[in-house]
Enzyme design. Sequence first.
Site, PDB file in Angstrom:
ATOM      1  CG  ASP A   1      23.855  57.287  14.136  1.00  0.00           C
ATOM      2  OD1 ASP A   1      23.250  57.379  13.134  1.00  0.00           O
ATOM      3  OD2 ASP A   1      24.556  58.141  15.397  1.00  0.00           O
TER       4      ASP A   1
ATOM      5  CE1 TYR B   1      18.820  80.782  34.792  1.00  0.00           C
ATOM      6  CE2 TYR B   1      16.910  80.009  33.368  1.00  0.00           C
ATOM      7  CZ  TYR B   1      17.889  80.229  33.730  1.00  0.00           C
ATOM      8  OH  TYR B   1      18.664  80.895  31.834  1.00  0.00           O
TER       9      TYR B   1
ATOM     10  CD  GLU C   1      20.152  58.516  17.577  1.00  0.00           C
ATOM     11  OE1 GLU C   1      20.733  56.744  16.776  1.00  0.00           O
ATOM     12  OE2 GLU C   1      21.546  58.878  17.549  1.00  0.00           O
TER      13      GLU C   1
END
Lengths: 522, 391
Positions: free
Chosen positions: B261, B107, B209
Amino acid sequence: MAVVEENFKSISPAEFFYKNKEIAGFSNPARALYQTVRELVENSLDATENHGILPTIKVSIRELEVVPEGAYYEVVVEDNGIGIPPKYVPQAFAQLLFSSKYVLRQSRGMFGLGAKMAVLYAQITTGQPAEVIVSPIRSKHVYSFKLKIDIKENKPVVLGFTTTSNILGGHGTIVKLVTIGDWTRSRQRIYEYLKRTAVVAPYAEIVFRDPEGNYLLFERSIEKLPPPAREALPHPHGIDLETMRSILKSISDKPVVEGLVESFQGVGRTTALRILEEARIGVEKRAGELSEPEIETLVRVMKNYRDIKPPRADHLSYLGKEIIVAGLKKIFEPEFATAISRKPSVYEGQAFIVEVGVAYGGKVPVAEKPLILRYANKIPLLYDEGSDVVYKVLDEKKGIDFKVYEVEFPAPLVILTHICSTKIPYRGVGKEAVADVPEIESEIESALREVLRELRSYVLQKRRELEEIEKAVAIAKYIPEVAESLSRMYRVNPQEISVKLLDLLNSRMKSFKIGSLSSIVM
Amino acid sequence: MSVSSYSSKVDVKAREAALKVLYEKFYAVLEKILSGEPPKLVIKKRTLSNTIYEPERKLLLLGESVFERSFLDVREAKKFMQTLLMASIIYEALSNGEYPTIRDLYYRGKHTIRYRKLPSKSVGEENTWDEQAESDSVLRDIEVFTNVLREEMLILSKEKGKVVGNLKIRSGDDVIDLSKMGHGAYSIEPTPDLIDFIEVDAEYVLVIEKDAVFQQLHRAGFWRKYRAVLITSAGQPDRATRRFVRRLNEELKLPTYVISDSDPYGFYIYSVFKTGSITLSYESERLAIPNARFLGVMMTDIFGSSKLNKKPYLTESERKNFIIRAKERDIKRAKELKEYPWFKSERWQVELDEFLERRVKLEIEALAGKGLKFLADKYIPDKISVGDWIE
Ligand SMILES: Nc1ncnc2c1ncn2[C@@H]1O[C@H](COP(=O)(O)OP(=O)(O)OP(=O)(O)O)[C@@H](O)[C@H]1O
Ligand SMILES: [Mg+2]
């Protein structure tokens, strides 16, 4: 079955063209008005520039009276040309197939018909005679004629003749006709015709007053005239039986060797002797003594004689790059214009020169196709473009691919083609399209490719410059940001950094410099 | 009370060191400009081709090949400007005693440049940067260019890693007992190097995870029962999580297991913990855990393997319910993985080949779906006890 007996008779050329006006372009009131202006203007241009005079031509059309087919118009064309000797005026304007241009010399006129067709059309539609006022060069008098055509006999009828003294000492011709026309439907064509005439005659001053009272002035933008056309002798390769017969007749008393040398271009004594030897004609013979079979052999030998220079082209009057570019710039205000004149070439024993010009960008309107301006012997050709040789070069699938030349349509492109020759192979006496003679076609294509190559270099060069400008802006817009950043870290004056960076950037640019950063960053 | 009074002595030192390096490294740019030479930055490339795998150390490291970011090169001008802009913002933040986040930096640097296009003279507008990805990218360039990491420049990033377990730490002035977090967990802080380990009673570290599975195991009391430190990276691990796990592994000598996974993206997450990532290879030396173990879920856990003489953990019908058809991009990713040198081991090739043959994947949630008991009391402990992991 009842047998109807055929009636045989002969008609005069005047009667023939009276019956077949459309082959000369006089098919309806609209087309006739356009054709009238055209024929008269072209005669005026021939009478000036071919004789080294910078043309000043005034054209005026006034509406006199409205009638069901259109309206009566008075058409007046005035020039500062050489004028016409008074004894020839009646025939020149009121006898079909009478001309001073039946010679091997490039001119706009060719058929000996134009002026007469305008007079004839006026006469049969309004019944009014033509008025011709001439004042030949150095003439002490001004001669005025009122003329009609005796259609049956193809003979001029002089209704009035007056002489006044030429006080001002000027020269030129004024032709006044009252004819039926249709201005609304010919307006656009006539303007287009004059504009296109002005493109290739930037050395002419043309003033036009239209029936609505508007004046249009094409100023002279160049003082240079094209080289005047000169008369040439026929070339042996272009000869035919009939021409040969009439040539031999005109020199019948001379020895045939001498006759050939005198009457043909490119034929010297040695060549003449060789030709006669090949044709087995005795050298001692006189031109008038040749038998019909001998004449036939002579024509065949001459047509096929190889060891001879090609037809001379130095008597042709081509426009040249300077005039074409000046004309294109004057009328279209393009950003780029160029032109080339090809070396002379030959078809059927006739020399011809092809010239092509292009105008690109600037005020040239952007269109899906190039705007094609066709010319033959400096005459703009407006109708029948579909059957013209130029369209064959452009239109065919295998024809010019403009993308190769960096032009992608829609694009602002004008292409001008000019064919000049002692004999233009027009498709009709209305002079609107040129037949597709292979030699001419191939010259047009080569010329076109040549100018398009120049255009391509220009476009590429310009693109490079544009890219450079874009690149310069793309970098320059970040300069203040870089300067501010460095000033945050090192407490240096950002102004000083900006100036240094801009100098660095400018030193890298070839064709473009940014004057000050404030012109870029806001 | 001024902001800087919070900062410790360590902080002040770090600030001074970082300021000095920034000042010196970018000074060359200023010098070039002042002497009328085109300014440029020479930076090591952060590309796959310049990411080198060192098999002995099992680390992904940044290679030596460099590129030039020259201001006068139209393709690099914007990046050059962004790099200087970012450097100057960091420089200012360091001198002001601030702790900006990477979002803050984004920003602070973001504003609109209005300029006139030529030859049209129309007005163009362009932001110094649009997406945070752009400012993040130049920040990484600056880390590589200066050889100073963002943590050392006291830049904070949003961290999402969480931890629970029998572990007491000191963070700032507080001692925190990570076994007393209720149903919540301790959020790993952006500067894990400022943490002290006070007390630990655990046998290993287990990284999950998926946040959801982490919470399930936490509520089931898994870490208490099996004496584990339980951590989640909640997806791709951030730097703080990786650094925290690395310190547990290195300093407390705890074996570290990773569960993700069963698909190429999961496998890659494990490899990030172990060897480092391609985008952050310049940080591997600080973040990688070369002895981290991949516990699962393996393709061979689902289907078994005759080659490994291994039985599947799922029955035929469970398989049917739990597996998902792989997408085209999964297949593509697996093929890429197969070519990475750090996946070239025989064991990994078996897993990847199995995936490419079956063309299916499985999420950890599916195993929890078979029953939390199965996951917590059978799958994990069994695999650890028989040593069914990939090193
Ligand atoms: N304005 C003029 N100034 C001088 N001579 C003219 C003028 N108009 C016509 N003539 C002469 O009159 C002759 C006949 O003109 P006309 O237009 O009928 O035929 P042309 O120009 O020879 O051939 P074409 O039918 O091709 O126009 C011309 O050959 C020319 O000698
Ligand atoms: Mg004529």
